[in-house]
Design a protein around this motif. Sequence first.
Motif, PDB file in Angstrom:
ATOM      1  N   ALA A 160      47.502  68.114  96.781  1.00 57.94           N
ATOM      2  CA  ALA A 160      48.242  68.816  97.543  1.00 57.94           C
ATOM      3  C   ALA A 160      49.022  70.305  96.898  1.00 57.94           C
ATOM      4  N   ILE A 161      49.558  69.753  95.834  1.00 56.89           N
ATOM      5  CA  ILE A 161      50.184  70.950  95.168  1.00 56.89           C
ATOM      6  C   ILE A 161      48.811  72.030  94.650  1.00 56.89           C
ATOM      7  N   LEU A 162      47.815  71.645  94.439  1.00 52.93           N
ATOM      8  CA  LEU A 162      46.800  72.472  93.889  1.00 52.93           C
ATOM      9  C   LEU A 162      46.265  73.289  95.415  1.00 52.93           C
ATOM     10  N   LYS A 163      46.228  72.580  96.395  1.00 52.08           N
ATOM     11  CA  LYS A 163      45.705  73.374  97.579  1.00 52.08           C
ATOM     12  C   LYS A 163      46.847  74.269  98.072  1.00 52.08           C
ATOM     13  N   TYR A 164      48.029  73.860  98.072  1.00 57.07           N
ATOM     14  CA  TYR A 164      49.033  74.753  98.306  1.00 57.07           C
ATOM     15  C   TYR A 164      49.198  76.026  97.528  1.00 57.07           C
ATOM     16  N   LEU A 165      48.971  75.862  96.113  1.00 57.55           N
ATOM     17  CA  LEU A 165      48.866  77.009  95.242  1.00 57.55           C
ATOM     18  C   LEU A 165      47.543  78.054  95.400  1.00 57.55           C
ATOM     19  N   ALA A 166      46.542  77.364  95.759  1.00 56.96           N
ATOM     20  CA  ALA A 166      45.472  78.115  96.233  1.00 56.96           C
ATOM     21  C   ALA A 166      45.665  78.869  97.519  1.00 56.96           C
ATOM     22  N   ASN A 167      46.275  78.366  98.447  1.00 56.65           N
ATOM     23  CA  ASN A 167      46.615  79.197  99.709  1.00 56.65           C
ATOM     24  C   ASN A 167      47.625  80.285  99.530  1.00 56.65           C
TER      25      ASN A 167
ATOM     26  N   CYS B 298      53.972  80.853  93.614  1.00 61.37           N
ATOM     27  CA  CYS B 298      55.066  80.182  94.653  1.00 61.37           C
ATOM     28  C   CYS B 298      56.347  79.648  93.414  1.00 61.37           C
ATOM     29  N   MET B 299      57.118  79.301  93.939  1.00 58.17           N
ATOM     30  CA  MET B 299      58.510  78.695  93.183  1.00 58.17           C
ATOM     31  C   MET B 299      58.276  77.347  93.185  1.00 58.17           C
ATOM     32  N   THR B 300      58.765  76.672  92.372  1.00 54.33           N
ATOM     33  CA  THR B 300      58.923  75.058  92.576  1.00 54.33           C
ATOM     34  C   THR B 300      59.900  74.768  93.538  1.00 54.33           C
ATOM     35  N   GLY B 301      60.608  75.443  93.849  1.00 56.78           N
ATOM     36  CA  GLY B 301      61.830  74.972  95.037  1.00 56.78           C
ATOM     37  C   GLY B 301      60.928  75.107  96.292  1.00 56.78           C
ATOM     38  N   ASP B 302      59.810  76.079  96.467  1.00 59.53           N
ATOM     39  CA  ASP B 302      58.973  76.244  97.503  1.00 59.53           C
ATOM     40  C   ASP B 302      58.064  74.942  97.805  1.00 59.53           C
ATOM     41  N   ILE B 303      57.585  74.621  96.643  1.00 56.19           N
ATOM     42  CA  ILE B 303      56.503  73.462  96.710  1.00 56.19           C
ATOM     43  C   ILE B 303      57.426  72.168  97.185  1.00 56.19           C
TER      44      ILE B 303
ATOM     45  N   GLU C 152      59.452  71.982  99.395  1.00 57.03           N
ATOM     46  CA  GLU C 152      59.603  71.996 100.860  1.00 57.03           C
ATOM     47  C   GLU C 152      58.272  71.503 101.533  1.00 57.03           C
ATOM     48  N   VAL C 153      57.398  71.786 100.918  1.00 59.96           N
ATOM     49  CA  VAL C 153      55.858  71.480 101.505  1.00 59.96           C
ATOM     50  C   VAL C 153      55.363  70.093 100.863  1.00 59.96           C
ATOM     51  N   ILE C 154      55.826  69.561  99.910  1.00 55.28           N
ATOM     52  CA  ILE C 154      55.202  68.250  99.486  1.00 55.28           C
ATOM     53  C   ILE C 154      56.417  67.460  99.679  1.00 55.28           C
TER      54      ILE C 154
ATOM     55  N   THR D 281      62.004  66.104  90.996  1.00 52.37           N
ATOM     56  CA  THR D 281      61.882  65.758  89.941  1.00 52.37           C
ATOM     57  C   THR D 281      60.468  65.167  89.891  1.00 52.37           C
ATOM     58  N   THR D 282      60.213  64.597  91.130  1.00 46.30           N
ATOM     59  CA  THR D 282      58.558  63.781  91.046  1.00 46.30           C
ATOM     60  C   THR D 282      57.710  65.331  91.085  1.00 46.30           C
ATOM     61  N   VAL D 283      57.887  66.312  91.848  1.00 47.96           N
ATOM     62  CA  VAL D 283      57.103  67.394  92.109  1.00 47.96           C
ATOM     63  C   VAL D 283      57.091  67.864  90.532  1.00 47.96           C
ATOM     64  N   GLY D 284      58.229  67.902  90.000  1.00 45.60           N
ATOM     65  CA  GLY D 284      58.147  68.447  88.645  1.00 45.60           C
ATOM     66  C   GLY D 284      57.149  67.638  87.757  1.00 45.60           C
TER      67      GLY D 284
END
Length: 111
Positions: A30-37, A41-46, A48-50, A55-58
Amino acid sequence: MTYSKTSLFEKELQESAGFFKSLAHPARLAILKYLANTKVCMTGDITEVIPLSRTTVGQHLTELKKLNLIKGEIKGSKVNYCLNNKVFGDFVQNSVRLLEEINSQKEEGIC
């Protein structure tokens, strides 16, 4: 004492296995898909989507960075992440080649 025997296999297979292992979590995909689209982006934006904690996203971002699938650039107090198109493209090409090789070796009618 057990130890990994991955070194017994050719380098390309070891690298492919590492990539596949890192991609074996839906959050990382999901992170790779989001970054491709979004391209950048900034970590905080991710977060909001994931649907996971920061901490887990990090932790997932760290795993993707280890393989150089993503790049991170520090801007002020935030880190902008983006897909590493070169490394990701190489991984896709190598994966397609590997899977095509496996597919071409199968015999009809066996299991």
